[in-house]
Enzyme design. Sequence first.
Site, mmCIF file in Angstrom:
data_model
loop_
_atom_site.group_PDB
_atom_site.id
_atom_site.type_symbol
_atom_site.label_atom_id
_atom_site.label_comp_id
_atom_site.label_asym_id
_atom_site.label_seq_id
_atom_site.Cartn_x
_atom_site.Cartn_y
_atom_site.Cartn_z
ATOM 1 N N ARG A 85 0.813 -1.218 0.000
ATOM 2 C CA ARG A 85 0.000 0.000 0.000
ATOM 3 C C ARG A 85 0.841 1.259 0.000
ATOM 4 N NH1 ARG A 85 -4.926 -2.362 2.343
ATOM 5 N NH2 ARG A 85 -6.609 -0.855 2.450
ATOM 6 N N ARG A 97 -22.067 -2.699 1.919
ATOM 7 C CA ARG A 97 -21.633 -4.100 1.976
ATOM 8 C C ARG A 97 -21.662 -4.670 3.399
ATOM 9 N NH1 ARG A 97 -15.164 -3.638 0.286
ATOM 10 N NH2 ARG A 97 -14.488 -2.711 2.254
ATOM 11 N N ARG A 154 -10.199 6.811 3.551
ATOM 12 C CA ARG A 154 -9.453 5.684 2.965
ATOM 13 C C ARG A 154 -9.181 5.932 1.480
ATOM 14 N NH1 ARG A 154 -13.488 1.206 4.609
ATOM 15 N NH2 ARG A 154 -12.219 -0.205 3.360
HETATM 16 P P1 AMP Z 1 -8.637 -3.380 3.832
HETATM 17 O O1 AMP Z 1 -9.400 -4.520 4.418
HETATM 18 O O2 AMP Z 1 -7.586 -3.816 2.844
HETATM 19 O O3 AMP Z 1 -9.522 -2.293 3.278
HETATM 20 O O4 AMP Z 1 -7.829 -2.717 5.040
HETATM 21 C C1 AMP Z 1 -8.496 -2.146 6.151
HETATM 22 C C2 AMP Z 1 -7.549 -1.232 6.915
HETATM 23 O O5 AMP Z 1 -6.432 -1.983 7.428
HETATM 24 C C3 AMP Z 1 -6.898 -0.122 6.104
HETATM 25 O O6 AMP Z 1 -7.764 1.015 5.991
HETATM 26 C C4 AMP Z 1 -5.645 0.174 6.920
HETATM 27 O O7 AMP Z 1 -5.983 0.889 8.105
HETATM 28 C C5 AMP Z 1 -5.229 -1.230 7.360
HETATM 29 N N1 AMP Z 1 -4.320 -1.888 6.369
HETATM 30 C C6 AMP Z 1 -4.619 -2.975 5.586
HETATM 31 N N2 AMP Z 1 -3.571 -3.310 4.819
HETATM 32 C C7 AMP Z 1 -2.592 -2.421 5.086
HETATM 33 C C8 AMP Z 1 -1.267 -2.226 4.602
HETATM 34 N N3 AMP Z 1 -0.748 -3.013 3.646
HETATM 35 N N4 AMP Z 1 -0.540 -1.192 5.126
HETATM 36 C C9 AMP Z 1 -1.043 -0.407 6.085
HETATM 37 N N5 AMP Z 1 -2.284 -0.512 6.589
HETATM 38 C C10 AMP Z 1 -3.067 -1.518 6.099
#
Ligand code: AMP
Length: 215
Positions: free
Chosen positions: A88, A127, A172
């Site tokens: 990310r 969702r 986000r």
């Molecule tokens: P996601 O389920 O991929 O939308 O991730 C949910 C949240 O987890 C994100 O908004 C970040 O706060 C954290 N997160 C997930 N993956 C990462 C990553 N690779 N680096 C940093 N934070 C992450």
Amino acid sequence: MNIILLGPPGAGKGTQAKILVAERGMVQLSTGDMLREVRASGSELGQRFGEMMDRGDLIPDGMMIEMIDARLDEPDCKNGAIFDGFPRTNAQAIALDEMLQRKSLPLKAVIELTVDEESLVGRITGRYSCAKCGAGYHEEFQRPAVPGVCDTCGHQDFKRRPDDNEATVRDRLEVYRRDTAPIIPHYEAQGLVQRVDGMAEITEVEGAVAAILDA
Ligand code: AMP
């Protein structure tokens, strides 16, 4: 075969990853899911992660890199990993290159799911998922066949992610634009980026992803 699914929140990375897991026996490496597990454990670290996630902030790179590095050493990853939500940031992308090389795991493609940002807020805030098996649903686009009953396992409790509210979704999306979209040129320079229209029907996206994997 290892691939990265890239795209803003709500682009359909998780949906496509789950299809690939079911159809090809690959492993979904969702850092978001891993963080939600740590959060659910109730540990102090989990609580800290939860606060950052609820704000839409990123967890520090070092922790994420360690988490993925350790996970990739588990034997199931030999069948091929789908990186969903990682990398990310630029630092994560550089660390992943080094890690994959060190572990002799080649990267087949970086699939960018392109989307119209305005539709994303509705996609995400609608969702929810089965509280037991995790099958994903949407209030408008993907309802269970029998209202209130999971198609996959028959369970009747559903849950929503606390960060799927409009304010956090907007944060986000901003974090995606600022920190994640800039890693695309890193993979373009390696000739790995393939674009797929993430606004198409799920099965069409699935077909386009399959064509890339089978090429
Ligand atoms: P996601 O389920 O991929 O939308 O991730 C949910 C949240 O987890 C994100 O908004 C970040 O706060 C954290 N997160 C997930 N993956 C990462 C990553 N690779 N680096 C940093 N934070 C992450």
